[in-house]
Motif scaffolding. Sequence first.
Motif, PDB file in Angstrom:
ATOM      1  N   SER A  18       0.814  -1.189   0.008  1.00  0.00           N
ATOM      2  CA  SER A  18       0.093   0.057  -0.206  1.00  0.00           C
ATOM      3  C   SER A  18       0.971   1.310  -0.139  1.00  0.00           C
ATOM      4  N   ASN A  19       0.293   2.192  -0.526  1.00  0.00           N
ATOM      5  CA  ASN A  19       0.989   3.436  -0.484  1.00  0.00           C
ATOM      6  C   ASN A  19       2.448   3.721  -1.014  1.00  0.00           C
ATOM      7  N   SER A  20       2.581   2.696  -2.322  1.00  0.00           N
ATOM      8  CA  SER A  20       4.065   2.610  -2.706  1.00  0.00           C
ATOM      9  C   SER A  20       4.302   2.754  -4.214  1.00  0.00           C
ATOM     10  N   ARG A  43       1.349  -1.640   4.736  1.00  0.00           N
ATOM     11  CA  ARG A  43       2.501  -1.053   5.510  1.00  0.00           C
ATOM     12  C   ARG A  43       2.238  -1.105   7.230  1.00  0.00           C
ATOM     13  N   VAL A  44       3.227  -1.224   7.843  1.00  0.00           N
ATOM     14  CA  VAL A  44       3.303  -1.435   9.143  1.00  0.00           C
ATOM     15  C   VAL A  44       4.220  -0.379   9.767  1.00  0.00           C
ATOM     16  N   GLU A  45       3.617   0.579  10.352  1.00  0.00           N
ATOM     17  CA  GLU A  45       4.288   1.905  10.592  1.00  0.00           C
ATOM     18  C   GLU A  45       5.340   2.313   9.836  1.00  0.00           C
ATOM     19  N   HIS A  46       4.659   2.594   8.387  1.00  0.00           N
ATOM     20  CA  HIS A  46       5.102   3.226   7.251  1.00  0.00           C
ATOM     21  C   HIS A  46       6.163   1.983   6.545  1.00  0.00           C
ATOM     22  N   THR A 229       0.480  11.121   1.098  1.00  0.00           N
ATOM     23  CA  THR A 229       0.622  12.020   2.013  1.00  0.00           C
ATOM     24  C   THR A 229       0.728  11.332   3.350  1.00  0.00           C
ATOM     25  N   SER A 230       0.594  10.131   3.273  1.00  0.00           N
ATOM     26  CA  SER A 230       0.551   9.185   4.499  1.00  0.00           C
ATOM     27  C   SER A 230       2.112   9.420   5.216  1.00  0.00           C
ATOM     28  N   PHE A 231       3.257   9.902   4.749  1.00  0.00           N
ATOM     29  CA  PHE A 231       4.217   9.710   5.238  1.00  0.00           C
ATOM     30  C   PHE A 231       4.553  11.019   6.025  1.00  0.00           C
ATOM     31  N   GLY A 232       5.091  11.153   7.291  1.00  0.00           N
ATOM     32  CA  GLY A 232       5.361  12.476   7.789  1.00  0.00           C
ATOM     33  C   GLY A 232       4.365  12.769   9.036  1.00  0.00           C
TER      34      GLY A 232
END
Length: 232
Positions: A18-20, A43-46, A229-232
């Motif tokens: 996901s999100n990659s 993802r697990v903790e990004h 935008t899921s990182f940060g």
Amino acid sequence: MIKPEGQKGGVPTLHHLSNSQSQRILWLLEELGIEYNLVLHSRVEHRAPKEMTKVQRLGRSPTLVTAEGRSIIESSAISAYLLKTYDSEGRFAGEDWIRDEELTSFAGASMGIINTLELTLEIVAGRTPWPFVYIMRAARRGFNKAFTGAEFQKNLEYLESELGEREWFNGTHMSRSDVMLIWPVDNIAVRGWVDLAKDYPKVDAWRKRILSSPAWKRGLEKGNGYDLTSFG
């Protein structure tokens, strides 16, 4: 891990995170119109879950397992394999293979390094506790002004020029370089590092052409999230 029902033999299997950047491989698979198995990982903790190391020792996504059972990592290698194996009619062959290879390498090297630096500083600044957060934010702004900002401009001016009046980077149809370039360009746009519509309209139109394509949309529907935008 989510396993699709009734996995088929004799077809490739994409292990998708996901999100990659794996989303661009899903797009390519849909453009090729071939049968494939899809295994979704969240993802697990990004980060990618440890279970992915059972597929390939580095535990990274995307990982493509060929119909013969060989695991391939790295988007560039995966896209090269898929096109060589399944694009028998050369629909996605670059009109100038050297140029296509050059732009493919540019996506992962020149653009990838700068994107990673900017993202790392953004994440660190966003997670630094008070009152040190102000120092980190200032450091990030300074680094952007002194280095990454200028590199973003140089890279995107290059892509704007290379695209020219073409719809696709390597001619009248998409090729491997388009597959590789969408990830760094999409990151830049979504995270607001550069105003593509204002400063690089040709690259912006190219990106929007991909995001509105039926194959891209089918890839999104089959995946399990693409939020940059899921990182940060």
